[in-house]
Design an enzyme around this catalytic site. Structure first.
Site, PDB file in Angstrom:
ATOM      1  N   GLY A 246       6.453   9.845   8.680  1.00 40.44           N
ATOM      2  CA  GLY A 246       5.496  10.764   8.331  1.00 40.44           C
ATOM      3  C   GLY A 246       4.205   9.966   8.922  1.00 40.44           C
ATOM      4  O   GLY A 246       4.174   8.662   9.092  1.00 40.44           O
ATOM      5  N   LYS A 247       2.899  10.564   8.682  1.00 45.77           N
ATOM      6  CA  LYS A 247       1.586   9.889   8.765  1.00 45.77           C
ATOM      7  C   LYS A 247       1.334   8.490   8.241  1.00 45.77           C
ATOM      8  O   LYS A 247       0.909   7.590   8.789  1.00 45.77           O
ATOM      9  CB  LYS A 247       0.534  10.844   8.572  1.00 45.77           C
ATOM     10  CG  LYS A 247       0.243  11.859   9.481  1.00 45.77           C
ATOM     11  CD  LYS A 247      -1.108  12.386   9.580  1.00 45.77           C
ATOM     12  CE  LYS A 247      -1.027  13.731  10.734  1.00 45.77           C
ATOM     13  NZ  LYS A 247      -1.185  15.082  10.173  1.00 45.77           N
ATOM     14  N   ARG A 248       1.951   8.405   6.849  1.00 46.57           N
ATOM     15  CA  ARG A 248       1.810   7.344   6.177  1.00 46.57           C
ATOM     16  C   ARG A 248       2.517   6.139   6.820  1.00 46.57           C
ATOM     17  O   ARG A 248       2.221   4.988   6.539  1.00 46.57           O
ATOM     18  CB  ARG A 248       2.258   7.339   4.793  1.00 46.57           C
ATOM     19  CG  ARG A 248       0.767   7.468   3.821  1.00 46.57           C
ATOM     20  CD  ARG A 248       1.137   7.500   2.389  1.00 46.57           C
ATOM     21  NE  ARG A 248       0.784   8.671   1.959  1.00 46.57           N
ATOM     22  CZ  ARG A 248       1.436   9.087   0.918  1.00 46.57           C
ATOM     23  NH1 ARG A 248       2.372   8.591   0.392  1.00 46.57           N
ATOM     24  NH2 ARG A 248       1.058  10.402   0.671  1.00 46.57           N
ATOM     25  N   ASP A 249       3.739   6.391   7.521  1.00 51.53           N
ATOM     26  CA  ASP A 249       4.318   5.309   7.969  1.00 51.53           C
ATOM     27  C   ASP A 249       4.037   4.760   9.511  1.00 51.53           C
ATOM     28  O   ASP A 249       4.843   4.138  10.130  1.00 51.53           O
ATOM     29  CB  ASP A 249       5.982   5.645   7.972  1.00 51.53           C
ATOM     30  CG  ASP A 249       6.328   6.355   6.924  1.00 51.53           C
ATOM     31  OD1 ASP A 249       6.415   6.082   5.728  1.00 51.53           O
ATOM     32  OD2 ASP A 249       6.462   7.776   7.043  1.00 51.53           O
TER      33      ASP A 249
END
Ligand code: GLU
Length: 479
Positions: A246-249
């Site tokens: 996801g964007k966070r990773d």
């Protein structure tokens, strides 16, 4: 066999992340390894999802990673236009072929009626399928209603180059929409028409399309189009491997990686090895090696883990591999402000010293600014150093004074002469290199990392070195 033609077919709905680039890269490699063509096609038939500027952004991202396409929206070829919204007549022609064969019809229902059918299916615990309520006498299609496929439930078998042989269930076949009431085709219909028209031989895309394959296969059959080769790529997972990236990773815009100082070579090698290897221990590949060695049959079926640390390590590797004059060109926008007016020859010397320690081009200011400007004294670097914090302020001030006297006696200021003086100083003071050299290093750079001490001092120059050691000694003795 006909010439290999692959395509990358993004929708202009945002930026290109690592997953999108991997699809493009694999398609590019498959085309290039047999001198085939790699085509860029923009799938912009869902106008409500379109994001302004994404067309330019997608093109810039492919170019940044050197994935040069042979045909595309801005590159003429024999099968254009390469933007779906400019091909509406072509889809209509194919739609009429199906209507004539009795395999497509206008959908007369309102959305409320469809919702009622859906609710009824849910109430009786059935999966909803449009075809279970197919109208008996649909009106003539005049373009104001959606055009639907008249499907026949059937099982299909196909070979996926990555996933292996797959047999689909007739249950999931439905009367999917081919052309919407706004006149645009659906992706489901348009991509099949375009792949055929553009003579695409290999369809390479994410595994999220596997569930639609039964309907796609039914359409190939109805349109009497030969199936291309299919390859569906597994998801890219986060570092722990327990969910989709996801964007966070780190599922960020690939252009952000370029802005953060990653080399295109690194990104191509890293992304290619997300779920692929050549069967040996080799971890890093140049583009030429990828073109030579890549094969879809060696792409893993399970999700590939995105390991940011590996990316950083690989970037350091590619930075070290570059000839320094090439690296010099790449770091143009990364120099600290204070370096801007410095002579090229001096910057080149600094760069060849820093090269081994650069992990990203963005590290350049932190690793080199003290060559161009006076560093700010940061005593915490001494206090946090395991060896140095064992000494008293006075001991450190004394060591610095000895270093200053020793170095000031040097006639020639070369790396060798400096090293010789430093070695003598070790003997005279009885200190360990880890202590003495760290102290001098910090006192002259005030940086967390720096290249080898003698080389660094040589480049800083005698006068500045002595002045900095002096300032550090004063700071120590006045603590
Ligand atoms: N437009 C589709 C997407 O962006 C392309 C899928 C395909 O390659 O067929 O996901």
């Amino acid at each position: 066999m006909s010439k290999v033609r692959t395509r990358f077919a993004p929708s202009p709905t945002g930026f290109l992340h690592v997953g999108g680039i991997r699809t493009a890269l694999f398609a590019y490699l498959i085309a290039k390894q047999t001198d085939g063509d790699f085509v860029l096609r923009l799938e912009d038939t869902d106008k409500s999802r379109e994001v302004a500027g994404s067309r330019e952004h997608l093109i810039a991202s492919l170019k940044a990673l050197h994935l040069d396409y042979d045909e595309g929206p801005d590159k003429e070829g024999d099968y254009g236009p390469y933007v779906q919204s400019e091909r509406l007549d072509i889809y209509k022609t194919y739609a009429h072929k199906l209507i004539e064969k009795g395999l497509a019809y206008a959908d007369p229902y309102t959305s409320e009626e469809i919702q009622a059918y859906r609710d009824a299916a849910t109430a009786s615990k059935r999966a909803y399928r449009y075809r279970d309520n197919r109208p008996e006498n649909p009106p003539v299609w005049d373009g104001t209603k959606p055009l639907r496929f008249k499907s026949s439930p059937k099982s299909y078998t196909y070979t996926d180059e990555v996933m292996g042989e797959i047999t689909t269930s007739p249950e999931v076949i439905d009367d999917i929409i081919l052309i919407k009431s706004d006149g645009y085709p659906t992706y489901n219909f348009a991509h099949i028409v375009d792949d055929a028209e553009m003579k695409i031989t290999h369809v390479i895309r994410g595994q999220e399309f596997i569930s639609s394959m039964p309907n796609f296969l039914a359409l190939y059959e109805a349109l009497e189009i030969d199936r291309p080769v299919f390859a569906h790529l597994p998801h890219i997972m986060n570092e722990q491997g327990n969910k989709k990236l996801g964007k966070r990773d780190g599922a960020k815009d690939v252009l952000d990686y370029i802005r953060d100082g990653y080399l295109p070579e690194t990104l191509d090698s890293f992304i290619a090895t997300l779920g692929w290897n050549d069967g040996t221990e080799q971890e890093v590949f140049t583009m030429d090696e990828l073109i030579e060695k890549f094969s879809l049959s060696r792409v893993q079926r399970s999700g590939a883990r995105f390991d940011e640390k590996r990316l950083l390590w690989m970037n350091g590797h590619f930075i070290r591999e570059l000839p320094v004059d090439e690296l010099y060109k790449r770091v143009e926008f990364f120099w600290p402000e204070s370096a801007k007016k410095q002579p090229e020859a001096y910057k080149m010397q600094v760069l060849s010293l820093a090269q081994d320690r650069l992990k990203t081009l963005k590290d350049l200011p932190a690793l080199t600014s003290y060559f161009f400007e006076e560093p700010r004294i940061d005593i915490s670097l001494i206090d946090e150093n395991k060896q140095l914090k064992k000494l008293s302020d006075e001991q450190r001030a004394d060591l610095l004074s000895s270093a200053k006297s020793k170095l000031s006696l040097l006639n020639g200021w070369s790396a060798d002469a400096i090293q010789k003086a430093l070695n003598e100083l070790l003997e005279e003071t009885g200190e360990k290199p880890g202590t003495l050299f760290s102290l001098i290093r910090i006192a002259t750079t005030w940086a967390k990392f720096s290249p080898q001490l003698n080389d660094t001092l040589e480049l800083i120059g005698k006068e500045r070195t002595l002045a900095r050691i002096d300032a550090a000694a004063t700071a120590e003795s006045s603590r």
